[in-house]
Motif scaffolding. Sequence first.
Motif, PDB file in Angstrom:
ATOM      1  N   PHE A  87       0.811  -1.279   0.114  1.00 10.58           N
ATOM      2  CA  PHE A  87      -0.133  -0.141   0.126  1.00 10.58           C
ATOM      3  C   PHE A  87       0.829   1.174   0.092  1.00 10.58           C
ATOM      4  O   PHE A  87       0.658   2.158  -0.854  1.00 10.58           O
ATOM      5  N   LYS A  88       1.958   1.326   0.828  1.00  9.63           N
ATOM      6  CA  LYS A  88       2.876   2.503   1.012  1.00  9.63           C
ATOM      7  C   LYS A  88       3.382   2.630  -0.477  1.00  9.63           C
ATOM      8  O   LYS A  88       3.503   3.904  -0.970  1.00  9.63           O
ATOM      9  N   LYS A  89       3.788   1.646  -1.038  1.00 13.11           N
ATOM     10  CA  LYS A  89       4.749   1.620  -2.173  1.00 13.11           C
ATOM     11  C   LYS A  89       3.727   2.417  -3.533  1.00 13.11           C
ATOM     12  O   LYS A  89       4.199   2.824  -4.281  1.00 13.11           O
ATOM     13  N   TYR A  90       2.268   1.473  -3.388  1.00 14.11           N
ATOM     14  CA  TYR A  90       1.828   1.816  -4.713  1.00 14.11           C
ATOM     15  C   TYR A  90       0.617   2.970  -4.573  1.00 14.11           C
ATOM     16  O   TYR A  90       0.235   3.396  -5.688  1.00 14.11           O
ATOM     17  N   MET A  91      -0.013   3.175  -3.533  1.00 16.06           N
ATOM     18  CA  MET A  91      -1.163   3.840  -3.285  1.00 16.06           C
ATOM     19  C   MET A  91      -0.873   5.345  -3.603  1.00 16.06           C
ATOM     20  O   MET A  91       0.209   5.731  -2.877  1.00 16.06           O
ATOM     21  N   PRO A  92      -1.656   6.334  -4.218  1.00 16.53           N
ATOM     22  CA  PRO A  92      -1.640   7.512  -4.270  1.00 16.53           C
ATOM     23  C   PRO A  92      -2.002   8.258  -2.997  1.00 16.53           C
ATOM     24  O   PRO A  92      -2.589   7.580  -2.169  1.00 16.53           O
ATOM     25  N   GLU A  93      -1.205   9.255  -2.847  1.00 16.25           N
ATOM     26  CA  GLU A  93      -1.403   9.931  -1.455  1.00 16.25           C
ATOM     27  C   GLU A  93      -2.767  10.174  -0.703  1.00 16.25           C
ATOM     28  O   GLU A  93      -2.711  10.185   0.522  1.00 16.25           O
ATOM     29  N   ALA A  94      -3.792  10.359  -1.451  1.00 17.37           N
ATOM     30  CA  ALA A  94      -5.132  10.808  -0.887  1.00 17.37           C
ATOM     31  C   ALA A  94      -5.936   9.577  -0.587  1.00 17.37           C
ATOM     32  O   ALA A  94      -7.005   9.799   0.235  1.00 17.37           O
ATOM     33  N   VAL A  95      -5.076   8.430  -0.636  1.00 18.60           N
ATOM     34  CA  VAL A  95      -5.809   7.040  -0.040  1.00 18.60           C
ATOM     35  C   VAL A  95      -5.498   6.901   1.270  1.00 18.60           C
ATOM     36  O   VAL A  95      -4.190   6.930   1.686  1.00 18.60           O
ATOM     37  N   ARG A  96      -6.384   6.502   2.317  1.00 17.60           N
ATOM     38  CA  ARG A  96      -5.934   6.065   3.568  1.00 17.60           C
ATOM     39  C   ARG A  96      -6.255   4.618   3.963  1.00 17.60           C
ATOM     40  O   ARG A  96      -7.222   4.145   3.451  1.00 17.60           O
ATOM     41  N   TRP A  97      -5.527   4.138   4.801  1.00 20.00           N
ATOM     42  CA  TRP A  97      -5.962   2.712   5.226  1.00 20.00           C
ATOM     43  C   TRP A  97      -5.605   2.366   6.782  1.00 20.00           C
ATOM     44  O   TRP A  97      -4.735   3.196   7.249  1.00 20.00           O
ATOM     45  N   THR A  98      -6.448   1.515   7.190  1.00 19.72           N
ATOM     46  CA  THR A  98      -5.972   1.000   8.676  1.00 19.72           C
ATOM     47  C   THR A  98      -4.611   0.416   8.729  1.00 19.72           C
ATOM     48  O   THR A  98      -4.382  -0.461   7.821  1.00 19.72           O
ATOM     49  N   GLU A  99      -4.258   0.059   9.799  1.00 17.58           N
ATOM     50  CA  GLU A  99      -2.955  -0.563  10.072  1.00 17.58           C
ATOM     51  C   GLU A  99      -3.435  -1.787  11.317  1.00 17.58           C
ATOM     52  O   GLU A  99      -2.866  -1.580  12.477  1.00 17.58           O
TER      53      GLU A  99
END
Lengths: 338, 338
Positions: free
Chosen positions: A249-261
């Motif tokens: 996710f860190k590698k590929y996702m555009p900056e505007a996307v958020r996700w849980t850890e």
Amino acid sequence: LQYGTTEGDPSLRKMLVERHNRQGLNLSIENLIIVTGSQQAIDLIAKVFLNPDDYVICGLPSYLGGINAFTVYGAKLKGIPLDEQGMIVEELEDTLITLRELGRKVKLLYLIPDFQNPAGITLPNSRREKIIQLAKKYDILIIEDSPYREVRFEGEPQKLMQELDPSGRVITLCSFSKILAPGFRVGWVIGHPAILDKLVMAKQTADICTSTFVQKVIARYMEKGLLEQNLKKTIDLYRERRTFMLQCFKKYMPEAVRWTEPQGGLFLFVTLPQTINANDIFNKAIERNVAFVTGSTFFCNDTGRNTMRINFSYSNPDEIDTGVKRLAEVICEELASK
Amino acid sequence: LQYGTTEGDPSLRKMLVERHNRQGLNLSIENLIIVTGSQQAIDLIAKVFLNPDDYVICGLPSYLGGINAFTVYGAKLKGIPLDEQGMIVEELEDTLITLRELGRKVKLLYLIPDFQNPAGITLPNSRREKIIQLAKKYDILIIEDSPYREVRFEGEPQKLMQELDPSGRVITLCSFSKILAPGFRVGWVIGHPAILDKLVMAKQTADICTSTFVQKVIARYMEKGLLEQNLKKTIDLYRERRTFMLQCFKKYMPEAVRWTEPQGGLFLFVTLPQTINANDIFNKAIERNVAFVTGSTFFCNDTGRNTMRINFSYSNPDEIDTGVKRLAEVICEELASK
């Protein structure tokens, strides 16, 4: 191979009781019954406790696939927003006050306190206690649905709400589905014997008893100590996949996307920019062989359209890398088209 | 070991469809779903089709343990007397007329056409056809509960009502409980796809799917041809026990006692003189290690107190001889005390 008692196989119940008591509970066998998956428990609770137009409170988001059993019996769902620590207690109380003023009857509060589906959030003990106080004040039963609790990768386990409640109003649902195999369709319910008696009565006309054959298979498996061995392997495997998916996710996702850890469970919950509707990108993702559950499925108030639930437990690292990369591409294309 | 489709394992469904078609039906896979025992089918049918105060018609007697699922949903039961050929069609029509005049809604007719529980009676084809005509005329669904059908010792099988009804209003319930093992909790439902679709929707929130593991075990067992082998052994064993129990009844029972001579199934149904209440002699029989089911359990109108159901399938010849002898003694003592 014969019929068994509706409450479940005595040796399996005993082993589960002892296992919970080693983890800090203080149960006797009357506090635990076997069900045909915890989905059946939800159905039986609804059948026993709900009348048409009663309210059931759940999280925003919450897994509606399971609790649609409530609406089948004519109940209404009311969602309470979550923050990063789970259900917001003040919002819950405001809602209870409002519903009381409107003359509505709230019967059940449905919670997934550990690694909530889909948000992955775990309620801290302090909030669990406050919610139990509110349930007492407003005379509500709490359903503590706990299928993911034992799939913890790191961090300190919080107490089961069952353990924190001396009043007997918490009904805890557990399952072998995430720690052994969903195909067995075996779960168990912990609660006050008076509540379990009612569920057993309802279970008699629902399926007489859970498969005695499968219960014996699981009991033998537990006797041999294989459940703990398998659970450790499951946790190690899922932790590795979770960690790897977060890297992707860190590698590929555009900056505007958020996700849980998440510290446990099976899912990441992903929030897209408000302009993107996850339903719109679903088919494009499927075309590239990537599947997710659209977030609106989890919001009983028809919001959450810019969210999605993504499973990390099932795929191997190569598939995760490719899948996240392709999903990121779809999201970027959608963002570019706005 | 994973979740399966709610409709059931495709290979098991296919084998069951083919087996029925070899026996004269003309089913496709959409006409058959797997359930968690036929008890679950009764529960799902009730959930889908019944509203509070709807009427369900059953036999006098009929196994109420199963159909109490209907009353859980608020339905009312109305019983129709049986003669030696099963439900009396004229009485059924009179009741349908009366209920219609009273403005009552009759939704379901619950029948066990083969070796009825508890009466052991099999409905002849002619009566099956007449009942289907009535169901059509009064717009009622028929539940054909058929767990004993394949346990036939002698005589000509009648047709499944499912086969006799081209209109799609018969829902047939079958089960592995009496031909393989009740502890598997697996049954199947045959019917019109539109009806089965509704049951599948209800099953999703009831238990998601029937244990995929157990379904695979049964499918493998059937593939190997073991079901037919085992069924033949079961029928031979039960026939022998039935015949022996009938001999013991002739030998020991006082003249005033009557009993059925079933061509299949698991039970004798016994009628005592009117002066004897089976409930009164139950404890005395238990003290002598003989158990039966009191007949009043089977009458929804609170009659049948001088009847009892006796199982011949479970005990060996020595136990049957001793049991019938002791039961006859208890009955004689009770008669003498009147």
